[in-house]
Design a protein around this motif. Structure first.
Motif, mmCIF file in Angstrom:
data_model
loop_
_atom_site.group_PDB
_atom_site.id
_atom_site.type_symbol
_atom_site.label_atom_id
_atom_site.label_comp_id
_atom_site.label_asym_id
_atom_site.label_seq_id
_atom_site.Cartn_x
_atom_site.Cartn_y
_atom_site.Cartn_z
ATOM 1 N N TYR A 131 0.829 -1.217 0.000
ATOM 2 C CA TYR A 131 0.000 0.000 0.000
ATOM 3 C C TYR A 131 0.860 1.264 0.000
ATOM 4 C CZ TYR A 131 -4.252 -2.715 0.625
ATOM 5 O OH TYR A 131 -5.308 -3.577 0.430
ATOM 6 N N ASN A 132 1.946 1.244 0.760
ATOM 7 C CA ASN A 132 2.816 2.425 0.809
ATOM 8 C C ASN A 132 3.396 2.762 -0.561
ATOM 9 O OD1 ASN A 132 2.383 2.941 3.515
ATOM 10 N ND2 ASN A 132 4.245 1.923 4.216
ATOM 11 N N CYS A 133 3.780 1.734 -1.326
ATOM 12 C CA CYS A 133 4.319 1.956 -2.680
ATOM 13 C C CYS A 133 3.297 2.686 -3.544
ATOM 14 C CB CYS A 133 4.675 0.626 -3.344
ATOM 15 S SG CYS A 133 6.049 -0.247 -2.611
ATOM 16 N N LEU A 134 2.073 2.202 -3.518
ATOM 17 C CA LEU A 134 1.010 2.773 -4.356
ATOM 18 C C LEU A 134 0.568 4.143 -3.858
ATOM 19 C CD1 LEU A 134 -1.024 -0.501 -4.862
ATOM 20 C CD2 LEU A 134 0.180 0.739 -6.662
ATOM 21 N N LEU A 150 -7.174 3.799 -1.498
ATOM 22 C CA LEU A 150 -6.175 2.877 -0.954
ATOM 23 C C LEU A 150 -6.195 2.895 0.574
ATOM 24 C CD1 LEU A 150 -3.259 3.645 -3.430
ATOM 25 C CD2 LEU A 150 -4.308 1.402 -3.119
ATOM 26 N N LEU A 151 -6.332 4.087 1.146
ATOM 27 C CA LEU A 151 -6.382 4.198 2.610
ATOM 28 C C LEU A 151 -7.627 3.508 3.166
ATOM 29 C CD1 LEU A 151 -5.175 7.905 2.982
ATOM 30 C CD2 LEU A 151 -3.939 5.885 3.772
ATOM 31 N N ASN A 158 -7.941 -4.263 7.639
ATOM 32 C CA ASN A 158 -7.344 -4.236 8.984
ATOM 33 C C ASN A 158 -5.822 -4.043 8.951
ATOM 34 O OD1 ASN A 158 -7.741 -4.229 11.770
ATOM 35 N ND2 ASN A 158 -7.282 -6.415 11.962
ATOM 36 N N ILE A 159 -5.369 -3.198 8.014
ATOM 37 C CA ILE A 159 -3.947 -2.864 7.922
ATOM 38 C C ILE A 159 -3.784 -1.419 8.391
ATOM 39 C CG2 ILE A 159 -1.976 -2.546 6.366
ATOM 40 C CD1 ILE A 159 -3.204 -4.725 4.582
ATOM 41 N N SER A 160 -3.016 -1.225 9.442
ATOM 42 C CA SER A 160 -2.839 0.117 10.022
ATOM 43 C C SER A 160 -1.727 0.877 9.313
ATOM 44 C CB SER A 160 -2.496 0.003 11.510
ATOM 45 O OG SER A 160 -3.522 -0.667 12.200
ATOM 46 N N CYS A 161 -1.912 2.198 9.231
ATOM 47 C CA CYS A 161 -0.859 3.063 8.690
ATOM 48 C C CYS A 161 0.360 3.001 9.605
ATOM 49 C CB CYS A 161 -1.350 4.510 8.603
ATOM 50 S SG CYS A 161 -2.688 4.791 7.440
ATOM 51 N N ASP A 162 1.549 2.996 9.010
ATOM 52 C CA ASP A 162 2.763 3.071 9.815
ATOM 53 C C ASP A 162 3.409 4.439 9.613
ATOM 54 O OD1 ASP A 162 3.862 2.908 7.306
ATOM 55 O OD2 ASP A 162 4.960 1.033 7.637
ATOM 56 N N ILE A 163 4.571 4.631 10.171
ATOM 57 C CA ILE A 163 5.240 5.934 10.086
ATOM 58 C C ILE A 163 5.552 6.297 8.632
ATOM 59 C CG2 ILE A 163 7.539 4.911 10.486
ATOM 60 C CD1 ILE A 163 6.337 8.417 11.627
ATOM 61 N N VAL A 164 5.842 5.274 7.804
ATOM 62 C CA VAL A 164 6.138 5.519 6.390
ATOM 63 C C VAL A 164 4.894 6.082 5.683
ATOM 64 C CG1 VAL A 164 6.822 4.461 4.202
ATOM 65 C CG2 VAL A 164 7.890 3.700 6.338
ATOM 66 N N THR A 165 3.738 5.488 5.943
ATOM 67 C CA THR A 165 2.480 5.966 5.351
ATOM 68 C C THR A 165 2.232 7.419 5.725
ATOM 69 O OG1 THR A 165 1.649 3.754 5.953
ATOM 70 C CG2 THR A 165 0.094 5.266 4.911
ATOM 71 N N TYR A 166 2.341 7.686 7.025
ATOM 72 C CA TYR A 166 2.089 9.055 7.496
ATOM 73 C C TYR A 166 3.076 10.050 6.891
ATOM 74 C CZ TYR A 166 -1.383 7.481 10.904
ATOM 75 O OH TYR A 166 -2.509 6.969 11.498
ATOM 76 N N TYR A 180 -0.493 23.196 7.120
ATOM 77 C CA TYR A 180 -1.434 23.077 8.252
ATOM 78 C C TYR A 180 -2.117 21.707 8.253
ATOM 79 C CZ TYR A 180 -5.124 24.091 4.819
ATOM 80 O OH TYR A 180 -5.964 24.045 3.746
ATOM 81 N N LYS A 181 -2.390 21.171 7.051
ATOM 82 C CA LYS A 181 -2.988 19.836 6.973
ATOM 83 C C LYS A 181 -1.983 18.764 7.384
ATOM 84 C CE LYS A 181 -6.809 20.251 3.703
ATOM 85 N NZ LYS A 181 -7.454 19.680 2.504
ATOM 86 N N ALA A 182 -0.724 19.004 7.041
ATOM 87 C CA ALA A 182 0.336 18.067 7.429
ATOM 88 C C ALA A 182 0.472 18.027 8.952
ATOM 89 C CB ALA A 182 1.653 18.479 6.785
ATOM 90 N N VAL A 183 0.319 19.187 9.594
ATOM 91 C CA VAL A 183 0.384 19.269 11.065
ATOM 92 C C VAL A 183 -0.764 18.464 11.683
ATOM 93 C CG1 VAL A 183 0.213 20.830 13.052
ATOM 94 C CG2 VAL A 183 1.582 21.493 11.069
ATOM 95 N N ASP A 184 -1.936 18.520 11.047
ATOM 96 C CA ASP A 184 -3.091 17.740 11.527
ATOM 97 C C ASP A 184 -2.794 16.238 11.495
ATOM 98 O OD1 ASP A 184 -4.546 20.024 11.958
ATOM 99 O OD2 ASP A 184 -5.633 19.932 10.050
ATOM 100 N N ILE A 185 -2.048 15.812 10.484
ATOM 101 C CA ILE A 185 -1.694 14.392 10.366
ATOM 102 C C ILE A 185 -0.791 13.966 11.520
ATOM 103 C CG2 ILE A 185 -0.441 12.681 8.966
ATOM 104 C CD1 ILE A 185 -1.506 14.116 6.480
#
Length: 532
Positions: A131-134, A150-151, A158-166, A180-185
């Protein structure tokens, strides 16, 4: 002797002594070659292995596949994957992810999604890496809808986002100017128990610097340190580039001193930033000293280092030194790329050395990288500027017959050259061919033709073309109005020039220096104002 050379020496001795190497022997050597990006040699060794009757295992196949993908041999990688399947092996998700990532990095997103779907049909469960690649690819292409899909699919599986995704999502928002949206993430990450890492902070620091908010970038570094994360070489490089781009040379040099005191050695990116900074300040002498220091410190310049220096020399009108550096690359440096040749050809054409540029172009065709559209436009402009229209037309025909996708700028350069040389009819013919080839003339195309007609004593034809612009969804701008008014004045159409001048002012445009000079000259000669 390097480790890989030593390995081949041992293999040679084994064969001479009649000792048969094992699959592990070949696998080790293939892995070594792939790690050194010597893919052609790895493929040859793989073929030899098959030829000797050995049956590669999945590890050997995976090693070769990984090597092909790392060096961006995308087509060969896909074919190799199919060969693995045909030979009865079942590639795992790691192997498929390797190819999906390769396809994504080469902007072959449709093919990547097709392979991703195929994986699911085969009953192989995609993982977070898949998923991260795509997601990375869809974000880079600004495909927000696909990213959301994809998200959502990850949530369903049931696959959680990891630090790479974020980090991918944060980077995408920052590149779109929505910090500002990046800060929300980051806040969302915190709720998931995931802390920002050095990559996260570097993304923000880079974004703030590109927005001209260097003080905010420094604040981010302070926050990072409070979290127990120290800046790395990438952090410092971002700041060095930022300060040099703002012409804050002292501050940039202070950052370099700080990183060295922190025990972080400048890398090729750091040196490139410093060299580029000095070139931007037209301090080519300082840039040259840093380039020499870089080599003395054992940091090998990459092709970007050479390109920056060559561009600096060209901008400083030191073309001979640029050529000398180019020859150095051929002897002991990296392989010159398209930018290297384009930069040199641009410099040669600017200084009237068009024949030398043509010779360099021939060298490029014979042994260099494939010329791109920019290469051809540089040479086309140089030939037109120097009045070498036969050669320019020959080059243009070659461009049409090539795989290059010609744009309106390609036509503009040649039409301008033809009109200035008095070949208005040939220019006119080329102008009409634009629509035939699926291109629309822009404001500059019309201005070239209008100027050409006026120079040839045909202001009426020029005015007719000027008035047709609006019908062709191309509104005249200030430049076009001025060209037309100048054409009227030079051909003695004073009344029409006056009327068009009033119209231009009414549209909020103003006369440029050339138009104003012609009007003033007319007033002085007539002892009266044409504007009354």
């Amino acid at each position: 002797m390097g480790q890989i050379d030593f390995g081949f020496a041992i293999l040679g001795k084994m064969l001479k002594l009649g000792v048969e190497p094992t699959v592990v022997t070949f696998s080790t050597l293939i892995n070594g070659l792939c790690n050194q990006s010597k893919i052609s040699q790895a493929v040859s060794l793989f073929d030899e292995m098959i030829g000797r009757g050995y049956q590669p295992d999945l590890i050997v196949y995976s090693t070769m596949l990984n090597g092909l993908c790392k060096t961006e041999y995308t087509d060969r990688a896909v074919r190799f994957l199919r060969m693995i399947e045909e030979r009865g092996f079942e590639p795992d998700i790691v192997a498929y992810n390797t190819v999906i990532d390769c396809l994504c990095k080469n902007s072959l997103l449709n093919e990547a999604f097709d392979l991703f779907s195929e994986v699911k049909v085969k009953g192989i469960r995609p993982n977070i890496v898949s998923y991260n690649c795509l997601i990375h690819a869809t974000c880079n292409l600004g495909q927000q809808k696909e990213t959301r899909q994809l998200l959502n699919e990850m949530v369903d599986n049931n696959i959680s986002c990891d630090i790479v995704t974020y980090n991918i999502l944060i980077d995408a928002h920052c590149k779109e100017g929505m910090i500002y949206k990046a800060v929300d993430i980051v806040d969302t990450m915190g709720k998931q128990g995931i802390e920002p890492n050095i990559v996260t902070y570097n993304i923000f620091i880079d974004a703030y610097c590109k927005e001209g908010m260097v003080s905010k970038a420094i604040e981010t570094i302070d926050t990072m340190r409070k979290q127990g994360i120290e800046p790395n070489v990438i952090t410092y490089n971002i700041l060095v580039y930022a300060y040099f781009n703002k012409a804050m040379v002292t501050e940039a040099e202070d950052i370099v001193d700080t990183m060295i005191k922190q025990g972080i050695e400048p890398d090729v990116v750091t040196y490139n930033a410093i060299i580029n900074g000095h070139c931007l300040q037209n301090q080519i002498g300082k840039a040259k000293r840093v380039f020499s220091l870089m080599i003395e410190k054992g940091c090998a310049p990459d092709i970007l280092s050479y390109n920056i220096m060559i561009n600096g020399y060209c901008k400083s009108k030191r073309l001979d030194e640029a050529m000398e550096l180019f020859h150095q690359i051929a002897q002991n440096g990296p392989i010159p790329d398209t930018v290297t040749y384009n930069t040199l050809m641009q410099g040669m054409c600017q200084f009237g050395r068009v024949i030398a540029a043509c010779e360099l172009f021939k060298t490029m065709l014979a042994s260099g990288p494939v010329p791109n559209l920019v290469t051809c436009l540089i040479l086309l402009d140089g030939l037109c500027t120097r009045g070498k229209l036969e050669a320019a037309l020959e080059l243009f025909r070659a461009m049409q017959n090539s795989r290059l996708k010609l744009n309106v700028a390609s036509y503009n350069i040649l039409i301008d050259g033809l009109c200035k040389a008095g070949n208005i009819e040939v220019g006119k013919e080329l102008f009409h061919k634009l629509s035939v080839n699926g291109l629309k003339p822009n404001v500059y195309t019309y201005a070239i033709m209008i100027n050409g007609f006026c120079r040839d004593g045909m202001p009426d034809e020029a005015y007719q073309l000027f008035r047709s612009m609006e019908d062709n969804d191309c509104l005249p701008d200030r430049f076009c109005y001025n060209v037309m008014i100048q054409g009227f004045l030079r051909n003695g159409y004073t009344l029409k020039a006056t009327q068009l001048l009033s119209e231009m002012v009414g549209k909020g445009f103003s006369a440029n220096l050339c138009t104003a000079t012609l009007i003033l000259d007319l007033i002085l000669r007539s002892n009266d104002s044409i504007l009354v």
